[in-house]
Design a protein around this motif. Structure first.
Motif, PDB file in Angstrom:
ATOM      1  N   TRP C  38      51.774  65.982   4.553  1.00  0.00           N
ATOM      2  CA  TRP C  38      50.970  64.770   4.360  1.00  0.00           C
ATOM      3  C   TRP C  38      51.067  64.268   2.933  1.00  0.00           C
ATOM      4  O   TRP C  38      51.046  63.049   2.679  1.00  0.00           O
ATOM      5  CB  TRP C  38      49.518  65.038   4.767  1.00  0.00           C
ATOM      6  CG  TRP C  38      49.431  65.635   6.132  1.00  0.00           C
ATOM      7  CD1 TRP C  38      49.036  66.909   6.454  1.00  0.00           C
ATOM      8  CD2 TRP C  38      49.829  65.018   7.379  1.00  0.00           C
ATOM      9  NE1 TRP C  38      49.169  67.125   7.809  1.00  0.00           N
ATOM     10  CE2 TRP C  38      49.640  65.983   8.398  1.00  0.00           C
ATOM     11  CE3 TRP C  38      50.321  63.759   7.724  1.00  0.00           C
ATOM     12  CZ2 TRP C  38      49.936  65.723   9.735  1.00  0.00           C
ATOM     13  CZ3 TRP C  38      50.616  63.487   9.051  1.00  0.00           C
ATOM     14  CH2 TRP C  38      50.416  64.457  10.040  1.00  0.00           C
ATOM     15  N   ARG C  39      51.190  65.186   1.978  1.00  0.00           N
ATOM     16  CA  ARG C  39      51.312  64.819   0.559  1.00  0.00           C
ATOM     17  C   ARG C  39      52.684  64.168   0.270  1.00  0.00           C
ATOM     18  O   ARG C  39      52.820  63.397  -0.675  1.00  0.00           O
ATOM     19  CB  ARG C  39      51.105  66.062  -0.316  1.00  0.00           C
ATOM     20  CG  ARG C  39      49.699  66.658  -0.163  1.00  0.00           C
ATOM     21  CD  ARG C  39      49.513  67.933  -0.966  1.00  0.00           C
ATOM     22  NE  ARG C  39      48.213  68.540  -0.678  1.00  0.00           N
ATOM     23  CZ  ARG C  39      47.052  68.138  -1.228  1.00  0.00           C
ATOM     24  NH1 ARG C  39      47.050  67.143  -2.082  1.00  0.00           N
ATOM     25  NH2 ARG C  39      45.912  68.734  -0.895  1.00  0.00           N
ATOM     26  N   ALA C  40      53.670  64.502   1.089  1.00  0.00           N
ATOM     27  CA  ALA C  40      54.988  63.861   0.946  1.00  0.00           C
ATOM     28  C   ALA C  40      54.995  62.493   1.642  1.00  0.00           C
ATOM     29  O   ALA C  40      55.511  61.512   1.118  1.00  0.00           O
ATOM     30  CB  ALA C  40      56.075  64.756   1.537  1.00  0.00           C
ATOM     31  N   LEU C  41      54.390  62.442   2.828  1.00  0.00           N
ATOM     32  CA  LEU C  41      54.346  61.169   3.562  1.00  0.00           C
ATOM     33  C   LEU C  41      53.473  60.126   2.858  1.00  0.00           C
ATOM     34  O   LEU C  41      53.589  58.929   3.157  1.00  0.00           O
ATOM     35  CB  LEU C  41      53.822  61.402   4.992  1.00  0.00           C
ATOM     36  CG  LEU C  41      54.798  62.091   5.957  1.00  0.00           C
ATOM     37  CD1 LEU C  41      54.087  62.480   7.256  1.00  0.00           C
ATOM     38  CD2 LEU C  41      55.986  61.167   6.284  1.00  0.00           C
ATOM     39  N   ALA C  42      52.609  60.582   1.941  1.00  0.00           N
ATOM     40  CA  ALA C  42      51.712  59.649   1.248  1.00  0.00           C
ATOM     41  C   ALA C  42      52.475  58.559   0.499  1.00  0.00           C
ATOM     42  O   ALA C  42      51.941  57.475   0.236  1.00  0.00           O
ATOM     43  CB  ALA C  42      50.803  60.416   0.285  1.00  0.00           C
TER      44      ALA C  42
ATOM     45  N   THR D 117      58.499  64.597  13.757  1.00  0.00           N
ATOM     46  CA  THR D 117      58.032  65.173  12.487  1.00  0.00           C
ATOM     47  C   THR D 117      59.080  66.126  11.900  1.00  0.00           C
ATOM     48  O   THR D 117      59.206  66.207  10.676  1.00  0.00           O
ATOM     49  CB  THR D 117      56.670  65.880  12.650  1.00  0.00           C
ATOM     50  OG1 THR D 117      56.773  66.901  13.640  1.00  0.00           O
ATOM     51  CG2 THR D 117      55.596  64.874  13.054  1.00  0.00           C
ATOM     52  N   ASN D 118      59.839  66.826  12.746  1.00  0.00           N
ATOM     53  CA  ASN D 118      60.955  67.640  12.229  1.00  0.00           C
ATOM     54  C   ASN D 118      61.894  66.753  11.406  1.00  0.00           C
ATOM     55  O   ASN D 118      62.343  67.132  10.321  1.00  0.00           O
ATOM     56  CB  ASN D 118      61.761  68.278  13.370  1.00  0.00           C
ATOM     57  CG  ASN D 118      61.083  69.442  14.089  1.00  0.00           C
ATOM     58  OD1 ASN D 118      61.674  70.054  14.972  1.00  0.00           O
ATOM     59  ND2 ASN D 118      59.843  69.757  13.752  1.00  0.00           N
ATOM     60  N   ALA D 119      62.211  65.570  11.942  1.00  0.00           N
ATOM     61  CA  ALA D 119      63.124  64.657  11.231  1.00  0.00           C
ATOM     62  C   ALA D 119      62.513  64.158   9.925  1.00  0.00           C
ATOM     63  O   ALA D 119      63.189  64.109   8.891  1.00  0.00           O
ATOM     64  CB  ALA D 119      63.495  63.475  12.135  1.00  0.00           C
ATOM     65  N   LEU D 120      61.233  63.806   9.948  1.00  0.00           N
ATOM     66  CA  LEU D 120      60.586  63.309   8.728  1.00  0.00           C
ATOM     67  C   LEU D 120      60.542  64.391   7.651  1.00  0.00           C
ATOM     68  O   LEU D 120      60.802  64.132   6.472  1.00  0.00           O
ATOM     69  CB  LEU D 120      59.163  62.813   9.037  1.00  0.00           C
ATOM     70  CG  LEU D 120      59.087  61.540   9.891  1.00  0.00           C
ATOM     71  CD1 LEU D 120      57.637  61.248  10.268  1.00  0.00           C
ATOM     72  CD2 LEU D 120      59.689  60.344   9.139  1.00  0.00           C
ATOM     73  N   VAL D 121      60.201  65.604   8.054  1.00  0.00           N
ATOM     74  CA  VAL D 121      60.112  66.716   7.109  1.00  0.00           C
ATOM     75  C   VAL D 121      61.484  67.020   6.502  1.00  0.00           C
ATOM     76  O   VAL D 121      61.612  67.283   5.302  1.00  0.00           O
ATOM     77  CB  VAL D 121      59.518  67.953   7.820  1.00  0.00           C
ATOM     78  CG1 VAL D 121      59.815  69.227   7.048  1.00  0.00           C
ATOM     79  CG2 VAL D 121      58.017  67.773   8.032  1.00  0.00           C
ATOM     80  N   THR D 122      62.504  66.945   7.328  1.00  0.00           N
ATOM     81  CA  THR D 122      63.863  67.184   6.833  1.00  0.00           C
ATOM     82  C   THR D 122      64.291  66.064   5.895  1.00  0.00           C
ATOM     83  O   THR D 122      64.928  66.303   4.864  1.00  0.00           O
ATOM     84  CB  THR D 122      64.835  67.295   8.023  1.00  0.00           C
ATOM     85  OG1 THR D 122      64.416  68.378   8.846  1.00  0.00           O
ATOM     86  CG2 THR D 122      66.269  67.548   7.548  1.00  0.00           C
ATOM     87  N   ALA D 123      63.927  64.841   6.238  1.00  0.00           N
ATOM     88  CA  ALA D 123      64.285  63.696   5.396  1.00  0.00           C
ATOM     89  C   ALA D 123      63.654  63.813   4.016  1.00  0.00           C
ATOM     90  O   ALA D 123      64.259  63.429   3.009  1.00  0.00           O
ATOM     91  CB  ALA D 123      63.842  62.401   6.066  1.00  0.00           C
ATOM     92  N   LEU D 124      62.430  64.335   3.971  1.00  0.00           N
ATOM     93  CA  LEU D 124      61.705  64.391   2.697  1.00  0.00           C
ATOM     94  C   LEU D 124      61.852  65.743   2.015  1.00  0.00           C
ATOM     95  O   LEU D 124      61.451  65.903   0.860  1.00  0.00           O
ATOM     96  CB  LEU D 124      60.220  64.078   2.931  1.00  0.00           C
ATOM     97  CG  LEU D 124      59.946  62.705   3.558  1.00  0.00           C
ATOM     98  CD1 LEU D 124      58.466  62.533   3.850  1.00  0.00           C
ATOM     99  CD2 LEU D 124      60.436  61.588   2.624  1.00  0.00           C
ATOM    100  N   GLN D 125      62.446  66.720   2.727  1.00  0.00           N
ATOM    101  CA  GLN D 125      62.629  68.075   2.173  1.00  0.00           C
ATOM    102  C   GLN D 125      61.312  68.624   1.619  1.00  0.00           C
ATOM    103  O   GLN D 125      61.233  69.084   0.466  1.00  0.00           O
ATOM    104  CB  GLN D 125      63.726  68.071   1.104  1.00  0.00           C
ATOM    105  CG  GLN D 125      65.119  67.803   1.678  1.00  0.00           C
ATOM    106  CD  GLN D 125      65.613  68.983   2.526  1.00  0.00           C
ATOM    107  OE1 GLN D 125      65.570  70.131   2.105  1.00  0.00           O
ATOM    108  NE2 GLN D 125      66.034  68.689   3.764  1.00  0.00           N
ATOM    109  N   VAL D 126      60.297  68.599   2.477  1.00  0.00           N
ATOM    110  CA  VAL D 126      58.950  69.037   2.086  1.00  0.00           C
ATOM    111  C   VAL D 126      58.950  70.536   1.755  1.00  0.00           C
ATOM    112  O   VAL D 126      59.433  71.340   2.541  1.00  0.00           O
ATOM    113  CB  VAL D 126      57.950  68.767   3.235  1.00  0.00           C
ATOM    114  CG1 VAL D 126      56.542  69.176   2.834  1.00  0.00           C
ATOM    115  CG2 VAL D 126      58.001  67.300   3.671  1.00  0.00           C
ATOM    116  N   PRO D 127      58.425  70.917   0.572  1.00  0.00           N
ATOM    117  CA  PRO D 127      58.373  72.343   0.220  1.00  0.00           C
ATOM    118  C   PRO D 127      57.296  73.076   1.038  1.00  0.00           C
ATOM    119  O   PRO D 127      56.220  72.532   1.291  1.00  0.00           O
ATOM    120  CB  PRO D 127      58.009  72.338  -1.265  1.00  0.00           C
ATOM    121  CG  PRO D 127      57.375  71.013  -1.516  1.00  0.00           C
ATOM    122  CD  PRO D 127      57.931  70.048  -0.509  1.00  0.00           C
ATOM    123  N   VAL D 128      57.596  74.310   1.423  1.00  0.00           N
ATOM    124  CA  VAL D 128      56.666  75.112   2.219  1.00  0.00           C
ATOM    125  C   VAL D 128      55.417  75.440   1.394  1.00  0.00           C
ATOM    126  O   VAL D 128      55.522  75.893   0.248  1.00  0.00           O
ATOM    127  CB  VAL D 128      57.349  76.419   2.689  1.00  0.00           C
ATOM    128  CG1 VAL D 128      56.380  77.286   3.478  1.00  0.00           C
ATOM    129  CG2 VAL D 128      58.583  76.094   3.538  1.00  0.00           C
TER     130      VAL D 128
END
Lengths: 134, 134, 134, 134, 134, 134
Positions: C38-42, D117-128
């Motif tokens: 959510w902090r990235a999608l912001a 959401t898998n695609a969005l997370v991969t696009a943004l490379q969200v840290p765990v």
């Protein structure tokens, strides 16, 4: 970081099911090194046993394909599936079984080309030639 | 059904760029058969030429890997990528270059096992062993 | 590392659109913890709002499937898609909603088996049985 | 069309290894219907035996997850992997084990959302998030 | 960590084949920065040369699509394929060529939606409309 | 064949929820043609409504990207995901919105190249350059 605990040797020694698998891995591979995938699977002894039984059967039993060819096919699938750990472990495995830099270069060229032509064929939805029928 | 026109031999003969590629495919492979992927790519001559040049280079030039091993690696990637046409064309290609039923059975066992362990490793997010470092 | 900025609580507080979504996440989940997706999608408020609206609707509204089953299905897709962050967040989510070690072991066995049989079926291009028709 | 022969009942009856597996499939599932994946795998008896042994173990042995949940997880992986045959066979399997239209609707909503959401997370490379650590 | 050595500038200078490619990358892109993918491919000069020749041809030659559109299509594929490095390098490339935050937001919305509808269509095995035939 | 019923116009007319969505599709797209994905989703009205709402929002609302660029990005993802129906529908959609043969040729070249370099980068596990950090 893993989603489960990575078992130490001491923890594995204390669990009869896990110890039996780790002992067989060491005896089969003739090395004391047990890599992390087995230490992660140790949390689920039934999956650990079943997975090792298959790996031992498929990768070490004599057959028509030599060990380095088997590892290179394993590498190719792991690359296509984008599995970081698997790419590392099977690249190391293929090298240990004799993959030279020249062989790696040819593998890379094939894997890259296959990815490219797979994408083109999918983009164009090419119909299967009747000549390919079994 | 394709998203583009599949070129007939007559259509290919009438286009100098496409004819040159089809002629080279036939000469290189020593067969009159030109399969559908080339007939689909013929709509885009630049992509046709570039793709054939790579396939010819990677799959037919002498090197460290023999022709049947190259086709089996191509098959493995095509299976992992789920490309129907590619699975058919490269299974036929591997058979033409000497893949026996025994070799196919071992390939299937490796490809299936790799898919399974790739999934397990991804599920557990197993950390790469330092021993695998290049 | 992310390709975009990960918003802090202070930054989220200062943006009315983002604050409203973060407030609703906290109220819906009854926790102060807002995880990084959510902090990235912001950075893209429209995508943030639309994504949260769907997650809230699909994952928290009463229905035929209980919360832990929903999270386990989400896990299975995330594993198959190879999304590291998603595997971590939905494994944690499934555990928080009651997934035991025994359930995780069975999930792993199914996900691994499905990956294996999916690959075999694709390799052999098995035709769909007429009995499966809707 | 398959890349291998689809075995008829008569052919399976004439091969002791294949007959044994087909007999066990029929006895375990309490039906005379043996679907095409087994008839394709019959060309490779070792892979046939190993695959059926796993499917029987993972999908029919009593455990923490009920049969319809197991089939829905299998469906989710098959959809994510894009395996046409597998989607058909496991959708039919889930329905046979009790999946209602309401459950299917919720499964579809989860599988679609997870893919997104898998695609969005991969696009943004969200840290765990450290909170997800095991 | 890579499975191969990442070449330094000094190492690249000492190899005529690698130096020639690095020089052309720098001249074509009008920057001294040579990113890691080329430093990794340097271990396999034939693959390095062939890959750079294609990237130069496909991404920099004038054509119907402008540079930022090309990079956004490259990003979309890299996201769908789950390639971490590629997502980073092509997001940076798209920004350098003019992708604004608004454009990125729309790209994310399309990529997420496509992943979702791809999954739904696969789950339902929707038949292709005759109206779509080429 | 689909795993669910494909709704006819008569069936859709008889269901208020489905009729409302089909009417809006026709009004928005200014055509009487409603393609099969909507006729399949009609079995699950909540998923139908939510999916159409997103497609309408993401693909038809004015923004920074023109309609043909949006469709080409959708095509690229659909190709990478191997979704046959989606490749057909979005290729047709892109053509309807102005994609020329020259643009298609460039799209194919980019999508093929991206698939190839994604595979090479994954094979070599190239570390992300610090210069790419956001």
């Amino acid at each position: 970081m893993a989603t489960v605990r990575i078992w130490s040797d001491a923890e594995a020694e204390a669990d009869a099911h896990v110890k039996a698998v780790f002992d067989d891995i060491r005896a089969t591979r003739k090395t004391d090194f047990v890599n992390n995938v087995w230490r992660a699977l140790a949390n689920q002894p039934a999956v650990l046993e079943s997975t090792w039984a298959q790996v031992k059967q498929v990768m070490t039993r004599p057959g028509a394909l030599d060990p380095v060819t088997r590892e290179m096919i394993y590498m190719a699938v792991s690359i296509a599936n984008g599995c970081e750990y698997c790419v590392h472990s099977h690249t190391a495995g293929a090298r240990a079984k004799g993959m030279t830099d020249e062989m790696l270069g040819e593998l890379l060229a094939i894997v890259g080309l296959a990815a490219q032509t797979n994408a083109l064929v999918t983009a164009l939805q090419v119909p299967v030639d009747p000549e390919f029928k079994a």
